[in-house]
Design an enzyme around this catalytic site. Structure first.
Site, short mmCIF file in Angstrom:
data_model
loop_
_atom_site.label_atom_id
_atom_site.label_comp_id
_atom_site.label_asym_id
_atom_site.label_seq_id
_atom_site.Cartn_x
_atom_site.Cartn_y
_atom_site.Cartn_z
N GLY A 17 47.33 14.12 -24.02
CA GLY A 17 46.11 14.93 -24.08
C GLY A 17 45.05 14.33 -24.99
O GLY A 17 43.94 13.97 -24.54
N GLN A 146 54.15 24.42 -41.19
CA GLN A 146 54.11 25.40 -40.09
C GLN A 146 55.52 25.91 -39.84
O GLN A 146 56.46 25.11 -39.73
CB GLN A 146 53.55 24.75 -38.81
CG GLN A 146 53.72 25.55 -37.54
CD GLN A 146 52.99 26.89 -37.56
OE1 GLN A 146 51.91 27.01 -38.14
NE2 GLN A 146 53.61 27.92 -36.98
N GLN A 149 58.41 23.96 -37.88
CA GLN A 149 58.08 22.52 -37.78
C GLN A 149 58.43 21.75 -39.06
O GLN A 149 57.63 20.93 -39.52
CB GLN A 149 56.60 22.34 -37.45
CG GLN A 149 56.23 22.73 -36.03
CD GLN A 149 54.91 22.13 -35.59
OE1 GLN A 149 53.91 22.26 -36.30
NE2 GLN A 149 54.88 21.47 -34.45
N TYR A 152 58.26 18.06 -37.90
CA TYR A 152 56.90 17.60 -37.55
C TYR A 152 56.00 17.59 -38.78
O TYR A 152 55.25 16.64 -39.01
CB TYR A 152 56.36 18.55 -36.47
CG TYR A 152 55.06 18.18 -35.83
CD1 TYR A 152 55.02 17.34 -34.72
CD2 TYR A 152 53.85 18.71 -36.30
CE1 TYR A 152 53.81 17.04 -34.09
CE2 TYR A 152 52.65 18.41 -35.68
CZ TYR A 152 52.64 17.57 -34.57
OH TYR A 152 51.43 17.28 -33.95
N TYR A 184 44.71 22.85 -33.91
CA TYR A 184 45.30 23.16 -32.60
C TYR A 184 44.28 22.81 -31.51
O TYR A 184 43.19 23.36 -31.46
CB TYR A 184 45.70 24.64 -32.55
CG TYR A 184 47.01 24.89 -33.28
CD1 TYR A 184 48.20 25.04 -32.58
CD2 TYR A 184 47.06 24.92 -34.68
CE1 TYR A 184 49.41 25.23 -33.25
CE2 TYR A 184 48.25 25.11 -35.35
CZ TYR A 184 49.43 25.27 -34.63
OH TYR A 184 50.62 25.45 -35.28
N1 CAA Z 1 56.06 33.32 -40.44
C1 CAA Z 1 57.09 34.10 -40.88
N2 CAA Z 1 58.08 34.54 -40.08
C2 CAA Z 1 58.03 34.18 -38.80
C3 CAA Z 1 57.00 33.37 -38.27
C4 CAA Z 1 55.98 32.96 -39.14
N3 CAA Z 1 54.96 32.21 -38.74
N4 CAA Z 1 57.22 33.17 -36.97
C5 CAA Z 1 58.37 33.81 -36.67
N5 CAA Z 1 58.85 34.43 -37.77
C6 CAA Z 1 60.06 35.26 -37.89
C7 CAA Z 1 60.21 36.18 -36.67
O1 CAA Z 1 59.47 37.36 -36.87
C8 CAA Z 1 61.70 36.40 -36.64
O2 CAA Z 1 62.05 37.31 -37.66
P1 CAA Z 1 63.36 38.25 -37.54
O3 CAA Z 1 64.52 37.31 -37.43
O4 CAA Z 1 63.31 39.06 -38.77
O5 CAA Z 1 63.13 39.03 -36.28
C9 CAA Z 1 62.25 35.04 -37.05
O6 CAA Z 1 61.19 34.40 -37.82
C10 CAA Z 1 62.54 34.19 -35.83
O7 CAA Z 1 63.23 33.09 -36.27
P2 CAA Z 1 63.98 32.17 -35.22
O8 CAA Z 1 64.72 31.14 -35.97
O9 CAA Z 1 64.79 33.02 -34.28
O10 CAA Z 1 62.75 31.51 -34.48
P3 CAA Z 1 62.41 31.54 -32.94
O11 CAA Z 1 63.44 30.74 -32.26
O12 CAA Z 1 62.12 32.90 -32.50
O13 CAA Z 1 61.02 30.75 -32.90
C11 CAA Z 1 59.66 28.80 -32.99
C12 CAA Z 1 60.83 29.55 -33.60
C13 CAA Z 1 59.96 28.42 -31.54
C14 CAA Z 1 59.47 27.55 -33.80
C15 CAA Z 1 58.41 29.66 -33.03
O14 CAA Z 1 58.26 30.19 -34.33
C16 CAA Z 1 57.15 28.87 -32.71
O15 CAA Z 1 56.89 28.48 -31.60
N6 CAA Z 1 56.32 28.66 -33.74
C17 CAA Z 1 55.05 27.91 -33.59
C18 CAA Z 1 55.31 26.47 -33.83
C19 CAA Z 1 54.01 25.72 -33.72
O16 CAA Z 1 52.95 26.12 -34.17
N7 CAA Z 1 54.08 24.58 -33.08
C20 CAA Z 1 52.91 23.77 -32.87
C21 CAA Z 1 53.12 22.91 -31.65
S1 CAA Z 1 51.64 22.05 -31.22
C22 CAA Z 1 51.50 20.89 -32.41
O17 CAA Z 1 52.36 20.66 -33.20
C23 CAA Z 1 50.19 20.14 -32.43
C24 CAA Z 1 49.59 20.22 -33.77
O18 CAA Z 1 49.59 19.20 -34.47
C25 CAA Z 1 48.95 21.46 -34.23
#
Ligand code: CAA
Length: 245
Positions: A17, A146, A149, A152, A184
């Protein structure tokens, strides 16, 4: 006259991208584009859909040997590289408790070791020529961390340490080394984040939208130009105000 006429620019991961937009912009500015790809079929399709010419080299940037062969091929076919944009990168997101050793090492190897593997091939050519531009694509998440990550964020933060150290070593030889930290951006990588989480992230961006790949490409092109000779060892953020420091 383009600002980058007669320059050879290597953009790793140029078929992605942000990479595509960087290749397009540097080509518009006059540079001859070389990019790397792991998937030759995808690369052929990509090349035929672009309106600029490019050379695509099969290279896994996480392999030093591949990078060495790439350098030999470029120098044999085209000449000495003037510009390197270390752009190739992947995500393997997961909270730390779910982060396994594979996810950790894949991201560190592809996103951070690659910056060494690639730059090491071309820095001597640049210092001998007395001119060069290295731009390392990091991320807002290397600056602020993040959730999900650890791998990352560590790799992307490491990239800027590399930038600052190398910038000092080559400053007197006409070579600049800088980091660009996109926020982002509307790419497949960001679209792979679950919609609900992505919408929460967009709500935290003061300008109220994702960035465009072209907005990152414009910044990279500026850093590659002669106008940017004073800028080295810098980390330029382009994130819509999501993180200020
Ligand atoms: N802060 C605090 N708590 C958080 C949170 C956050 N930001 N996000 C999730 N949680 C909590 C949830 O509420 C949940 O709490 P409970 O267990 O009490 O219900 C718990 O954390 C979930 O933990 P899991 O280990 O089960 O996590 P998951 O598998 O549900 O999700 C994840 C993990 C897939 C990483 C998801 O959080 C996610 O997609 N996060 C975003 C990651 C992101 O921004 N990636 C960027 C990709 S693009 C890129 O990287 C380009 C760039 O340079 C910007």
């Amino acid at each position: 006259m383009g600002k980058l006429d007669n320059k050879i620019a290597l953009v790793t991961g140029g078929t992605g991208g942000i990479g595509t937009a960087i290749c397009q912009r540097l080509a518009d500015d006059g540079a001859q584009i070389v990019t790397t790809s792991l998937n030759q079929e995808k690369a052929k399709t990509w090349k035929s859909s672009q309106n600029f010419d490019s050379t695509i080299i099969a290279c896994d940037v996480s392999s030093y040997d591949d990078c060495q062969s790439m350098k030999e091929q470029i120098e044999k076919d085209l000449g000495v590289v003037d510009i390197v944009v270390n752009n190739a990168g992947i995500t393997r997101d997961g909270s730390f408790r779910k982060m396994d050793a594979d996810k950790w090492s894949q991201v560190i190897t592809t996103n951070l070791n690659s910056v060494f593997n690639v730059s090491h091939q071309f820095v001597n050519g640049m210092t001998e020529k007395g001119y060069g531009r290295i731009v390392n694509i990091s991320s807002i998440n290397g600056q602020k961390g993040q959730f999900g990550q650890t791998n990352y964020s560590a790799a992307k933060a490491g990239i800027h340490g590399f930038t600052m150290a190398l910038a000092q070593e080559v400053a007197r030889k006409g070579v600049t080394v800088n980091t660009v930290s996109p926020g982002y951006i509307a790419t497949d990588m960001v679209m792979a984040v679950a919609e609900e989480i992505r919408n929460q992230i967009i709500a935290q961006i003061p300008i109220g939208r994702l960035g465009k790949p072209e907005e990152i490409a414009a910044l990279v092109a500026f850093l590659c130009s002669d106008d940017a000779g004073l800028i080295t060892g810098a980390n330029l953020a382009a994130n819509g105000g999501q993180h200020m420091h």
